[in-house]
Design a protein around this motif. Structure first.
Motif, mmCIF file in Angstrom:
data_model
loop_
_atom_site.group_PDB
_atom_site.id
_atom_site.type_symbol
_atom_site.label_atom_id
_atom_site.label_comp_id
_atom_site.label_asym_id
_atom_site.label_seq_id
_atom_site.Cartn_x
_atom_site.Cartn_y
_atom_site.Cartn_z
ATOM 1 N N ASN A 72 -5.233 6.146 11.866
ATOM 2 C CA ASN A 72 -5.213 6.603 13.492
ATOM 3 C C ASN A 72 -4.428 5.601 14.195
ATOM 4 N N GLU A 73 -3.051 5.224 14.032
ATOM 5 C CA GLU A 73 -2.265 3.811 14.733
ATOM 6 C C GLU A 73 -3.124 3.834 16.357
ATOM 7 N N THR A 74 -3.395 4.614 16.878
ATOM 8 C CA THR A 74 -4.180 4.439 18.205
ATOM 9 C C THR A 74 -5.548 4.110 18.362
ATOM 10 N N ILE A 75 -5.794 5.055 17.537
ATOM 11 C CA ILE A 75 -7.712 4.715 17.705
ATOM 12 C C ILE A 75 -7.915 3.591 16.967
ATOM 13 N N PHE A 76 -6.817 2.491 16.239
ATOM 14 C CA PHE A 76 -6.921 1.272 15.295
ATOM 15 C C PHE A 76 -6.873 0.315 16.338
ATOM 16 N N ARG A 77 -5.772 0.518 17.141
ATOM 17 C CA ARG A 77 -5.131 -0.201 18.329
ATOM 18 C C ARG A 77 -6.003 -0.503 19.241
ATOM 19 N N ARG B 81 -9.052 -4.169 20.077
ATOM 20 C CA ARG B 81 -8.901 -4.573 21.267
ATOM 21 C C ARG B 81 -10.126 -4.719 21.833
ATOM 22 N N TYR B 82 -11.161 -3.310 21.425
ATOM 23 C CA TYR B 82 -12.423 -3.404 21.782
ATOM 24 C C TYR B 82 -13.283 -4.221 20.336
ATOM 25 N N LYS B 83 -12.973 -4.700 19.944
ATOM 26 C CA LYS B 83 -13.601 -5.707 18.758
ATOM 27 C C LYS B 83 -13.293 -7.339 19.248
ATOM 28 N N ASN B 84 -12.260 -7.723 20.282
ATOM 29 C CA ASN B 84 -11.548 -8.292 20.424
ATOM 30 C C ASN B 84 -11.004 -9.449 19.381
ATOM 31 N N GLU B 85 -10.167 -8.634 18.373
ATOM 32 C CA GLU B 85 -9.458 -9.063 16.795
ATOM 33 C C GLU B 85 -8.538 -9.998 17.631
ATOM 34 N N SER B 86 -7.789 -11.287 17.058
ATOM 35 C CA SER B 86 -7.053 -11.671 17.091
ATOM 36 C C SER B 86 -6.242 -12.334 15.979
ATOM 37 N N ALA B 87 -5.643 -13.021 15.634
ATOM 38 C CA ALA B 87 -4.905 -14.315 14.976
ATOM 39 C C ALA B 87 -4.761 -13.961 13.749
ATOM 40 N N PHE B 88 -3.558 -12.768 14.125
ATOM 41 C CA PHE B 88 -3.440 -12.507 12.249
ATOM 42 C C PHE B 88 -2.420 -12.444 12.003
ATOM 43 N N GLN B 89 -2.423 -12.782 10.287
ATOM 44 C CA GLN B 89 -1.510 -13.629 10.032
ATOM 45 C C GLN B 89 -0.612 -12.411 9.238
ATOM 46 N N ALA B 90 1.298 -13.622 9.964
ATOM 47 C CA ALA B 90 2.185 -13.328 8.769
ATOM 48 C C ALA B 90 1.776 -13.351 7.281
ATOM 49 N N GLY B 91 2.077 -12.534 6.329
ATOM 50 C CA GLY B 91 2.678 -12.423 5.340
ATOM 51 C C GLY B 91 2.603 -11.037 4.581
ATOM 52 N N THR B 92 2.168 -10.907 2.890
ATOM 53 C CA THR B 92 2.101 -9.956 1.873
ATOM 54 C C THR B 92 1.454 -10.011 1.123
ATOM 55 N N TYR B 93 0.322 -8.511 1.679
ATOM 56 C CA TYR B 93 -0.961 -8.291 1.745
ATOM 57 C C TYR B 93 -0.853 -7.541 0.092
ATOM 58 N N ALA B 94 -2.129 -6.956 -0.022
ATOM 59 C CA ALA B 94 -2.743 -5.317 -1.043
ATOM 60 C C ALA B 94 -3.718 -5.468 -0.689
ATOM 61 N N LEU B 95 -3.276 -3.983 -0.101
ATOM 62 C CA LEU B 95 -4.091 -3.729 0.623
ATOM 63 C C LEU B 95 -5.097 -2.681 -0.302
ATOM 64 N N SER B 96 -6.409 -1.656 0.249
ATOM 65 C CA SER B 96 -6.228 -0.294 -0.033
ATOM 66 C C SER B 96 -7.089 0.725 0.789
ATOM 67 N N LYS B 97 -6.366 1.953 0.366
ATOM 68 C CA LYS B 97 -6.855 2.668 0.970
ATOM 69 C C LYS B 97 -8.226 3.371 0.777
ATOM 70 N N ALA B 98 -8.814 2.385 0.274
ATOM 71 C CA ALA B 98 -10.836 2.492 0.390
ATOM 72 C C ALA B 98 -11.122 1.470 1.132
ATOM 73 N N MET B 99 -10.102 1.325 1.493
ATOM 74 C CA MET B 99 -11.133 -0.575 2.503
ATOM 75 C C MET B 99 -11.101 0.529 4.110
ATOM 76 N N THR B 100 -12.520 -0.284 4.835
ATOM 77 C CA THR B 100 -11.975 -0.117 6.204
ATOM 78 C C THR B 100 -11.202 -0.629 7.186
ATOM 79 N N PRO B 101 -11.561 -0.083 8.471
ATOM 80 C CA PRO B 101 -10.443 -0.488 9.031
ATOM 81 C C PRO B 101 -11.045 -2.307 9.725
ATOM 82 N N ASP B 102 -12.078 -2.179 9.094
ATOM 83 C CA ASP B 102 -12.947 -3.244 9.777
ATOM 84 C C ASP B 102 -12.409 -4.503 8.991
ATOM 85 N N GLU B 103 -12.596 -4.043 7.351
ATOM 86 C CA GLU B 103 -12.213 -4.554 6.349
ATOM 87 C C GLU B 103 -10.607 -5.303 6.099
#
Length: 382
Positions: A85-90, A94-116
């Motif tokens: 859910n994109e709304t819950i993720f957003r 905000r709740y965790k006060n996360e920021s400073a995401f880096q632009a680029g091409t990533y190799a992610l997995s459906k087995a990863m948690t939102p924290d990962e």
């Protein structure tokens, strides 16, 4: 008088007791609703923040553009199937006060948690560019596919062809892939996997074997098969037959809009017992690379020749896109039984298809426009 006073007092006490009971019931119901809502909310949020597929072992390529905000990133991750859910993720970011995401091409997995996922996007550990990139177009024959794989990987074309026609290897694939059946092993089939290697752009590192490359392409077609399995089963055709018709549609269509109309024409021919009479099937059987079909070509004995043999050809004659597969499964309901393809021109760079209901009208198109193909072939060879 005393009895009347006592009676009134008892009535008041009864009303108080009833009122307390009603209040208790209302409070209990409200508490139950709140507890249920809290429980449902907890489960919802827990699922929304859990991996989409803990068992997944495949990586998903994700491109985060420069300057992308949390909303954009959440939408990208949802489109790639990496978060529930994109709304819950957003709001979680905000709740965790996360920021400073880096632009680029990533190799992610459906087995990863939102924290990962958040951790990966913050570190900026981007996906390494692939060593090899190759594009298999729609509507090309196996000969062309082999040449493309050979050029991209450095493997000899004859070695690739040997792998793709090895009976033991083909049997092992039939045993592993649900979409593959003994139909691909029939006598007369030129390439067992023709039509089954999904046309797309593939990226991979050096060191991949021919079989690994082939199976990554089969995996993509297996996804299309699985997504449309119920429609395939209800069509009355096998997947092999769907691909065989799909390849004809792919070769005949001048534009994406032609696919379903041509599929409808082929259905009309099959329903009335008429031969499919598709020139690309003739060319595939003869191996000639031309747009001009001769009378001699029409008499060739190849089981792909739909002028000589009735019904769906013995196998696909080219790569097949998802759109052509869907067109075969959902053809237009049309009265047209004939079509004639005009060659590419300045006005119609992809060519033009002329549809007709009668043989007489179709023949008029053939007489009028066939000289265009003669001129086109002559200019092509200059």
């Amino acid at each position: 008088m005393e009895n009347e006073w006592k009676h009134n007092a008892d009535a008041q006490n009864d009303r108080r007791r009833i009122s307390r009971r009603i209040t208790l019931i209302i409070v209990s119901v409200i508490l139950a609703i709140l507890l249920t809502a809290a429980g449902v909310g907890y489960v919802f949020f827990k699922n929304a923040l859990a991996p989409v597929d803990e068992s997944s072992t495949k990586s998903v390529k994700v491109e985060i553009p420069l300057g992308a905000g949390t909303s954009t990133i959440a939408n990208i991750l949802k489109e790639k199937g990496l978060i529930a859910n994109e709304t819950i993720f957003r709001y979680y970011v905000r709740y965790k006060n996360e920021s400073a995401f880096q632009a680029g091409t990533y190799a992610l997995s459906k087995a990863m948690t939102p924290d990962e996922i958040i951790g990966e996007l913050k570190t900026g550990t981007v996906m390494k560019a692939a060593d090899v990139k190759m594009t298999i177009p729609e509507g090309v024959t196996m000969t062309r596919q082999i040449a493309i794989i050979s050029k991209a990987t450095g493997f000899k074309a004859e070695d690739i062809e040997k792998t793709l026609t090895d009976e033991e290897y083909i049997q092992s694939l039939v045993d592993r892939y649900e979409m593959l059946t003994s139909e691909i092993q029939k006598k007369g089939v030129l390439y067992p996997l023709e039509g089954y290697l999904y046309p797309a752009t593939y990226e991979f590192d050096k060191g991949k074997s021919v079989t690994e490359i082939v199976e990554s392409m089969l995996d993509e077609m297996e996804k299309v098969y699985s997504e449309n399995q119920s429609e395939i089963e209800s069509s009355g055709m096998t997947f092999h037959e769907v691909l065989s018709l799909g390849a004809m549609v792919e070769r005949e269509a001048a534009t994406p809009n032609d696919r379903r109309e041509i599929a409808g024409v082929f259905k009309n021919r099959l329903d009335t017992g008429m031969k499919l009479q598709s020139d690309p099937t003739v060319w595939y059987g003869t191996g000639r690379n031309t747009a001009l079909t001769t009378l001699k070509d029409l008499e060739n004995e190849s089981r792909y020749n739909t002028y000589k043999y009735e019904g769906i050809p013995i196998g696909p004659i080219a790569t097949v896109s998802k759109d052509s597969i869907i067109a075969v499964l959902n053809p237009n309901k049309t009265k047209n039984v004939y079509f004639f393809a005009r060659p590419p021109s300045e006005k119609n760079p992809n060519g033009q298809i002329l549809y007709e209901e009668t043989y007489e009208a179709h023949q008029q198109n053939v007489v009028k426009y066939k000289p265009e193909w003669v001129e086109y072939e002559e200019n092509k060879n200059l």
